[in-house]
Each structure stands twice: as structure tokens, then as C-alpha cells.
Design an enzyme around this catalytic site. Sequence first.
Site, PDB file in Angstrom:
ATOM      1  N   ASP A  11      18.113   9.794   4.787  1.00  0.00           N
ATOM      2  CA  ASP A  11      17.506   9.380   4.100  1.00  0.00           C
ATOM      3  C   ASP A  11      16.430   8.718   3.987  1.00  0.00           C
ATOM      4  O   ASP A  11      15.788   8.176   5.299  1.00  0.00           O
ATOM      5  CB  ASP A  11      18.649   8.434   3.187  1.00  0.00           C
ATOM      6  CG  ASP A  11      17.921   8.270   1.733  1.00  0.00           C
ATOM      7  OD1 ASP A  11      17.562   9.125   0.927  1.00  0.00           O
ATOM      8  OD2 ASP A  11      18.172   6.883   1.194  1.00  0.00           O
ATOM      9  N   SER A  12      15.265   8.183   2.688  1.00  0.00           N
ATOM     10  CA  SER A  12      14.648   7.680   2.929  1.00  0.00           C
ATOM     11  C   SER A  12      14.938   6.351   3.134  1.00  0.00           C
ATOM     12  O   SER A  12      13.723   5.705   3.620  1.00  0.00           O
ATOM     13  CB  SER A  12      13.529   7.709   1.889  1.00  0.00           C
ATOM     14  OG  SER A  12      14.164   6.978   0.594  1.00  0.00           O
ATOM     15  N   TYR A  43      10.505   7.959  -0.444  1.00  0.00           N
ATOM     16  CA  TYR A  43       9.751   9.395  -0.171  1.00  0.00           C
ATOM     17  C   TYR A  43       8.875  10.154  -1.648  1.00  0.00           C
ATOM     18  O   TYR A  43       8.539  11.596  -2.118  1.00  0.00           O
ATOM     19  CB  TYR A  43      10.825   9.782  -0.318  1.00  0.00           C
ATOM     20  CG  TYR A  43      11.080  10.441   2.037  1.00  0.00           C
ATOM     21  CD1 TYR A  43      10.150   9.115   3.013  1.00  0.00           C
ATOM     22  CD2 TYR A  43      11.553  11.453   2.400  1.00  0.00           C
ATOM     23  CE1 TYR A  43      10.855   8.924   3.584  1.00  0.00           C
ATOM     24  CE2 TYR A  43      11.571  10.703   3.757  1.00  0.00           C
ATOM     25  CZ  TYR A  43      11.217   9.580   4.382  1.00  0.00           C
ATOM     26  OH  TYR A  43      12.045   9.668   5.716  1.00  0.00           O
ATOM     27  N   GLY A  44       9.599  10.394  -3.088  1.00  0.00           N
ATOM     28  CA  GLY A  44       9.923  10.924  -4.560  1.00  0.00           C
ATOM     29  C   GLY A  44       8.180  10.582  -4.182  1.00  0.00           C
ATOM     30  O   GLY A  44       8.146  11.551  -4.912  1.00  0.00           O
ATOM     31  N   CYS A  74      19.573  12.398   1.727  1.00  0.00           N
ATOM     32  CA  CYS A  74      18.147  12.497   0.540  1.00  0.00           C
ATOM     33  C   CYS A  74      18.011  14.174  -0.568  1.00  0.00           C
ATOM     34  O   CYS A  74      17.529  15.301   0.298  1.00  0.00           O
ATOM     35  CB  CYS A  74      17.249  12.059   1.289  1.00  0.00           C
ATOM     36  SG  CYS A  74      15.543  12.346  -0.039  1.00  0.00           S
ATOM     37  N   ASN A  75      17.988  14.056  -1.670  1.00  0.00           N
ATOM     38  CA  ASN A  75      17.791  15.062  -2.455  1.00  0.00           C
ATOM     39  C   ASN A  75      15.833  15.183  -2.042  1.00  0.00           C
ATOM     40  O   ASN A  75      16.040  16.819  -3.092  1.00  0.00           O
ATOM     41  CB  ASN A  75      17.649  14.514  -4.406  1.00  0.00           C
ATOM     42  CG  ASN A  75      19.115  14.366  -4.515  1.00  0.00           C
ATOM     43  OD1 ASN A  75      20.447  15.159  -4.424  1.00  0.00           O
ATOM     44  ND2 ASN A  75      19.778  13.142  -4.067  1.00  0.00           N
ATOM     45  N   THR A  76      15.483  14.708  -2.477  1.00  0.00           N
ATOM     46  CA  THR A  76      13.926  14.580  -2.115  1.00  0.00           C
ATOM     47  C   THR A  76      13.536  15.355  -0.883  1.00  0.00           C
ATOM     48  O   THR A  76      13.246  16.295  -1.388  1.00  0.00           O
ATOM     49  CB  THR A  76      12.714  13.308  -2.408  1.00  0.00           C
ATOM     50  OG1 THR A  76      13.415  12.270  -3.275  1.00  0.00           O
ATOM     51  CG2 THR A  76      11.880  13.522  -1.984  1.00  0.00           C
ATOM     52  N   GLU A 153      15.965  -0.524  -3.203  1.00  0.00           N
ATOM     53  CA  GLU A 153      15.675  -1.128  -1.872  1.00  0.00           C
ATOM     54  C   GLU A 153      15.298  -2.493  -1.547  1.00  0.00           C
ATOM     55  O   GLU A 153      15.439  -2.945  -0.383  1.00  0.00           O
ATOM     56  CB  GLU A 153      14.529  -0.412  -1.260  1.00  0.00           C
ATOM     57  CG  GLU A 153      14.538   1.298  -1.017  1.00  0.00           C
ATOM     58  CD  GLU A 153      15.601   1.657  -0.033  1.00  0.00           C
ATOM     59  OE1 GLU A 153      15.033   0.657   1.030  1.00  0.00           O
ATOM     60  OE2 GLU A 153      15.660   2.216   0.458  1.00  0.00           O
ATOM     61  N   CYS A 185      19.137  11.891  -7.025  1.00  0.00           N
ATOM     62  CA  CYS A 185      19.036  10.507  -6.344  1.00  0.00           C
ATOM     63  C   CYS A 185      19.628   9.593  -4.947  1.00  0.00           C
ATOM     64  O   CYS A 185      21.027   9.515  -6.477  1.00  0.00           O
ATOM     65  CB  CYS A 185      17.288   9.926  -6.635  1.00  0.00           C
ATOM     66  SG  CYS A 185      17.251   8.313  -4.973  1.00  0.00           S
ATOM     67  N   THR A 186      20.224   9.763  -4.216  1.00  0.00           N
ATOM     68  CA  THR A 186      20.936   8.972  -3.460  1.00  0.00           C
ATOM     69  C   THR A 186      21.350   7.334  -3.726  1.00  0.00           C
ATOM     70  O   THR A 186      22.186   6.917  -3.614  1.00  0.00           O
ATOM     71  CB  THR A 186      21.435   9.628  -2.079  1.00  0.00           C
ATOM     72  OG1 THR A 186      20.545   9.396  -1.220  1.00  0.00           O
ATOM     73  CG2 THR A 186      22.269  10.971  -1.871  1.00  0.00           C
ATOM     74  N   HIS A 187      20.232   6.809  -3.892  1.00  0.00           N
ATOM     75  CA  HIS A 187      20.315   5.289  -4.640  1.00  0.00           C
ATOM     76  C   HIS A 187      20.756   5.070  -5.407  1.00  0.00           C
ATOM     77  O   HIS A 187      20.673   3.885  -6.201  1.00  0.00           O
ATOM     78  CB  HIS A 187      18.741   5.070  -4.926  1.00  0.00           C
ATOM     79  CG  HIS A 187      18.070   4.525  -3.093  1.00  0.00           C
ATOM     80  ND1 HIS A 187      17.105   6.321  -2.129  1.00  0.00           N
ATOM     81  CD2 HIS A 187      17.470   4.242  -2.772  1.00  0.00           C
ATOM     82  CE1 HIS A 187      16.308   5.848  -1.183  1.00  0.00           C
ATOM     83  NE2 HIS A 187      16.768   3.684  -1.137  1.00  0.00           N
TER      84      HIS A 187
HETATM   85  N1  DGL Z   1      17.666   8.769  -1.645  1.00  0.00           N
HETATM   86  C1  DGL Z   1      16.495  10.004  -2.124  1.00  0.00           C
HETATM   87  C2  DGL Z   1      16.350  10.659  -3.462  1.00  0.00           C
HETATM   88  O1  DGL Z   1      17.623  11.161  -3.008  1.00  0.00           O
HETATM   89  C3  DGL Z   1      15.074   9.554  -2.222  1.00  0.00           C
HETATM   90  C4  DGL Z   1      14.594   8.368  -2.963  1.00  0.00           C
HETATM   91  C5  DGL Z   1      12.729   8.076  -2.217  1.00  0.00           C
HETATM   92  O2  DGL Z   1      12.518   7.987  -1.002  1.00  0.00           O
HETATM   93  O3  DGL Z   1      12.706   7.835  -3.744  1.00  0.00           O
HETATM   94  O4  DGL Z   1      16.031  11.717  -3.499  1.00  0.00           O
END
Ligand code: DGL
Length: 273
Positions: A11-12, A43-44, A74-76, A153, A185-187
Site C-alpha cells: 500500500d502507499s 498516492y491519491g 491499495c484502491n488507488t 498516516e 480506500c484501505t486507509h
Molecule cells: N490506501 C490507498 C487506497 O486504498 C491509498 C491512499 C493514498 O495514498 O492516497 O487508495
Amino acid sequence: MYVQRPIAILDSGVGGLTVVREVMRQLPREKVIYFGDTARTPYGPRPAEEVVRFTREIVTYLMQYNPKMIIIACNTATAVALEEIRSVVDVPVIGVINPGARAAINSTKSGVVGIIGTVGTVRSRAYEQALKRLNPNIHVASLACPLFVPLVEQGNFHSPETFHIVEDSLTPLKEIPLDTLILGCTHYPFLSESIGRAVGPGVQLISSDNETAREMSTILQETGKLASQAELPVHRFFCSGDPALFKSIAQQWLGKQIELTPVVWQIPQIGNH
Ligand code: DGL
């Protein structure tokens, strides 16, 4: 037949730990190697080509540990890099978008589903396409929430400030009669308490972690690649940013001590952002 090679999860940043926790719960004998690219999170907001490049770099790094499977948690990155990563490695690669879409379809009764995610994920329309492939009659409302990942984060999950930011960000969804909201988003599961309070009890929150771990489990079982029961795995974690912050969030979320190796990217283009 058993295969003792690890499962690589990336993931990011700390978001993919939501998937790691589910993998550890469902398949406690599997060894996990995890990479959180905390030096380059989020990453978004980044262009798709850059997210693809970063994802390739992490996968290249993790391949030295000879994983039997890769989870892009990571979805992105799943939205823009899944197919490319599948084309460059010879092990199964799964993302988090199809599992999340399946879980949402399973949950919704009204057929109106909301998706919150990063700017990159929402822009890609990957969830919308995945949902409509399963059921073309589904109504979808998507909303980018760029303020959420930085909160996670920083480890700022439960403060009043976090709740206000979450509530404000989700205001546009108030008018929409959804019964299911995908945490795309996994966050975001780190913020599920605030998100749940903001949208109210009538909306079911869906996170892909459970369904993703189940997909992994199915693939390993059907290909005869589960780990044997003989040894307890020693998991390994890597992060490219602040190791103390990563470790503290990871240990809190996973409820156990972790073995963390800081990674310094040696690639020249890094640091230009
Ligand atoms: N956790 C990531 C996701 O699922 C990335 C979030 C990010 O870095 O912006 O999209």
C-alpha cells in the site's frame, strides 16, 4: 501440498494493514510481507502513471522474497496498476476493488451504493464499473475524500478534529438515499467510527479487507498453495518513511509487536515531489 512462501501485501502507507489484519485472522499460518510506501504517501492525488511506477517499484522490491501471491491492498494502485502488475509477475495478483464491489452488492437492499475514495480512485471510476458489471441496475454515488489519508498516516483516528473533518467531507452524501457505503480506500477503516457516526446507523459500511482475504484464501486453497500447519510464521514489514510512526500505528492496529525494516529508496526520481 503446501507452499511456505510469503504473501506480499502493499500500500502507499498504513492503509493496507487493514487487509493484513484480515489475512492474519483468516489464515494465521500464512507469512505476510508488507510494504507501506510512507515516504511517498498519499498516492491519491498523483497522476496514474506515477502510481503505476511506484507500484512496480514496490512489487520489484517484494519479489526478492519470492512471494507466492501479491495483494495490492491499495484502491488507488489497484485502479490503475493491477493489470500491468499481473502482466509482469508470474504469481497471482489480486486487488481490493472487485472484492469491495462484491461485498457491497451483497449488502445493498435499496440498490443505491455510495463510494468514498481518493481522488485517483474516484477519477478512475473503477468501482462504478466493477459494481455495474455485477449488477447494471445499481445506482452509484462517488465522493473523493482527500483529507482522510493524511489523518490516518498521522495516527489521528479518533479526535474531535477528525470527526469534524469526516463529517464535513461526507456532507454531499447526505441527500442521497444510500444504504451501503464502500470505504474505497484501505486507509478508511481506521476512521470507521467517525464515518459511521457521520452517515448514521442506516448505512452499512463496506470495507474490502474481509472479501479480499477470502479471495486470497480461495485461490491458495484451490491451487494447493496454503502454508502448512507446521510452523508459526514470522511476518515482516517494510516502510519507506518514518519507521517509529509506522511501527506505532501497525502495532496498535494489529495488536502485536512487528518486525520492521526501514527502506530508503535509491531511485533517482524520488524526492522531486
Ligand atoms: N490506501 C490507498 C487506497 O486504498 C491509498 C491512499 C493514498 O495514498 O492516497 O487508495
